[in-house]
Scaffold this active site. Sequence first.
Site, mmCIF file in Angstrom:
data_model
loop_
_atom_site.group_PDB
_atom_site.id
_atom_site.type_symbol
_atom_site.label_atom_id
_atom_site.label_comp_id
_atom_site.label_asym_id
_atom_site.label_seq_id
_atom_site.Cartn_x
_atom_site.Cartn_y
_atom_site.Cartn_z
ATOM 1 N N GLY A 12 0.776 -1.113 -0.084
ATOM 2 C CA GLY A 12 -0.001 0.119 -0.018
ATOM 3 C C GLY A 12 0.896 1.268 -0.109
ATOM 4 N N GLY A 14 2.193 3.142 2.410
ATOM 5 C CA GLY A 14 3.524 3.251 3.375
ATOM 6 C C GLY A 14 4.742 2.399 2.537
ATOM 7 N N ASP A 38 -3.565 -9.507 -6.309
ATOM 8 C CA ASP A 38 -2.600 -9.577 -7.373
ATOM 9 C C ASP A 38 -1.708 -8.315 -7.147
ATOM 10 O OD1 ASP A 38 -4.155 -7.589 -8.223
ATOM 11 O OD2 ASP A 38 -4.384 -7.871 -10.394
ATOM 12 N N HIS A 207 -7.766 9.441 14.299
ATOM 13 C CA HIS A 207 -8.726 9.024 13.328
ATOM 14 C C HIS A 207 -10.123 8.905 13.845
ATOM 15 C CE1 HIS A 207 -4.801 7.693 11.270
ATOM 16 N NE2 HIS A 207 -4.951 8.694 10.907
HETATM 17 P P1 NAD Z 1 -2.864 1.257 2.668
HETATM 18 O O1 NAD Z 1 -4.352 1.509 2.974
HETATM 19 O O2 NAD Z 1 -2.286 1.649 1.727
HETATM 20 O O3 NAD Z 1 -2.857 -0.588 3.024
HETATM 21 C C1 NAD Z 1 -3.453 -1.338 2.474
HETATM 22 C C2 NAD Z 1 -2.460 -2.426 1.881
HETATM 23 O O4 NAD Z 1 -2.049 -2.983 2.952
HETATM 24 C C3 NAD Z 1 -2.946 -3.265 0.696
HETATM 25 O O5 NAD Z 1 -2.895 -2.585 -0.646
HETATM 26 C C4 NAD Z 1 -2.124 -4.322 0.871
HETATM 27 O O6 NAD Z 1 -0.960 -4.192 0.402
HETATM 28 C C5 NAD Z 1 -2.036 -4.475 2.475
HETATM 29 N N1 NAD Z 1 -2.861 -5.401 3.000
HETATM 30 C C6 NAD Z 1 -3.980 -5.106 3.712
HETATM 31 N N2 NAD Z 1 -4.662 -6.375 4.158
HETATM 32 C C7 NAD Z 1 -3.667 -7.169 3.668
HETATM 33 C C8 NAD Z 1 -3.827 -8.695 4.167
HETATM 34 N N3 NAD Z 1 -4.647 -9.219 4.497
HETATM 35 N N4 NAD Z 1 -2.541 -9.252 3.819
HETATM 36 C C9 NAD Z 1 -1.543 -8.644 3.153
HETATM 37 N N5 NAD Z 1 -1.166 -7.447 3.077
HETATM 38 C C10 NAD Z 1 -2.564 -6.647 3.178
HETATM 39 O O7 NAD Z 1 -2.289 1.589 4.226
HETATM 40 P P2 NAD Z 1 -1.012 2.705 4.273
HETATM 41 O O8 NAD Z 1 -1.537 3.933 3.882
HETATM 42 O O9 NAD Z 1 0.131 2.022 3.502
HETATM 43 O O10 NAD Z 1 -0.896 2.518 5.888
HETATM 44 C C11 NAD Z 1 -0.268 1.606 6.308
HETATM 45 C C12 NAD Z 1 -0.181 1.805 8.004
HETATM 46 O O11 NAD Z 1 0.257 3.118 8.327
HETATM 47 C C13 NAD Z 1 -1.827 1.825 8.560
HETATM 48 O O12 NAD Z 1 -1.647 1.201 9.863
HETATM 49 C C14 NAD Z 1 -2.070 3.320 8.660
HETATM 50 O O13 NAD Z 1 -3.288 3.587 9.586
HETATM 51 C C15 NAD Z 1 -0.782 3.789 8.904
HETATM 52 N N6 NAD Z 1 -0.502 5.404 8.438
HETATM 53 C C16 NAD Z 1 -0.679 5.645 6.989
HETATM 54 C C17 NAD Z 1 -0.511 6.897 6.780
HETATM 55 C C18 NAD Z 1 -0.529 7.565 5.318
HETATM 56 O O14 NAD Z 1 -0.319 8.631 5.095
HETATM 57 N N7 NAD Z 1 -0.734 6.620 4.341
HETATM 58 C C19 NAD Z 1 -0.168 8.073 7.728
HETATM 59 C C20 NAD Z 1 -0.047 7.546 9.090
HETATM 60 C C21 NAD Z 1 -0.336 6.459 9.381
#
Ligand code: NAD
Length: 389
Positions: A12, A14, A38, A207
């Site tokens: 995702g 991060g 995928d 959040h």
């Molecule tokens: P995201 O919403 O992009 O993550 C989704 C991704 O997580 C999916 O695309 C997949 O790769 C993976 N995923 C989800 N379920 C899965 C599973 N069952 N098995 C394997 N992979 C799985 O999340 P993000 O934005 O990268 O955030 C990651 C963490 O960082 C979260 O805890 C989020 O709260 C935190 N966070 C994010 C931000 C930001 O700006 N993106 C800021 C602060 C904190």
Amino acid sequence: MELRKITVCGGGNGAQTLVPIAARNLGCPVDLYAPLGDEARRLRAGVEAHGGLEAKGAVQAMARPHCISADPAEVIPGSQVAMLVLPAFAHEETLRQIAPYLERGAWVGAMPARGGFDYCATRVLQEQSREDVILFGLQTLPWACRIEEYGRRVHVLGVKKAVDAASRPAARIGQIAPLLEQMMGLPIGAAGSLLALTLANTGQLIHPGITYGLFANWDGLPFDRAPLFYQGLDEEGAKVLAGLSDDVQAIRARLDGILDLSVVQPLHDWLLRAYGEAIADPSNLRSAFVSNSAYAGLKAPVREVVPRQFVPDFSSRYLAEDVPFGLAASRAIARLAGVETPAMDRVIAWAGGRLGRDYLDRDAGEARIPRKYGLETLEQLIAFATERG
Ligand code: NAD
């Protein structure tokens, strides 16, 4: 520690931000484990077409992951560090998948750890007789980041000035913190324990608290555009956040002197420390949110029900992650410590209603709470947090 290779787990926002930054800063191969759907194939296709994963905006870096796979056997062996950059609800499953392939004495960290990562991860490692693995967690993701084009480019909206981290065993943090500083390119503060990080998790306040402020009195009518999330914070919403922060401080006050909880700061203090000059008006909690350039333009999670008609998306991770892996985890610690948490109770009850869950009672065991992992008393919780390993 001389690094041969690290693996980033996740596909995702991060994960796609960390890969180019870590590859540039560490100068070692970075593998990517993306088991969901995928995603590995889409990542490979994007990287091939673009020449690498690119972070742009507040941080600029571009690198080609050494190997991208949905098979842990292809990317975990040989890595001294595995970074779980995933929503907390994916930690357990992902750790279960990678544990058999981890090097002896490898480090596995969650970024961010959210609440109760230590109990859950310790159980998975025990089940697989992998007590040699050392755990760590970061208090938050260092970046506000969003994928612009999958597998190609992420936009980094803002970078925190510093992030705290903890390990299990707690004393090992001094070994991993310098490596994390190099990897991320920012100061890493050493927290006393992963329990301290559970309480210092500010996502659990921000959040669900802002979502509650925006939507608790929603009249059910669609919006013609998604409301701004942080910049839409009003005085009432700021009071909700302050109440949640006060509840955490009450837990800290009860446990201070027993555990090192110095990283568990009031929300306003944390915000100023994390974002510094990105905040134009730091004078109060509300102004610090609405004038933070790192948050500018970020929208509340919504679903488009018909073209240009939006309703709140209560299934988003702002509730689905940050309540069971955040507020409910901290509230469970408060219960063991005999501390009242009126603001948390209110927000958890409301969010649970929206998620079809009763995290205060009937469905509490679905949250990452100590009791679920056999920690039934405050003494057991403290002994677990301070175990020397
Ligand atoms: P995201 O919403 O992009 O993550 C989704 C991704 O997580 C999916 O695309 C997949 O790769 C993976 N995923 C989800 N379920 C899965 C599973 N069952 N098995 C394997 N992979 C799985 O999340 P993000 O934005 O990268 O955030 C990651 C963490 O960082 C979260 O805890 C989020 O709260 C935190 N966070 C994010 C931000 C930001 O700006 N993106 C800021 C602060 C904190």
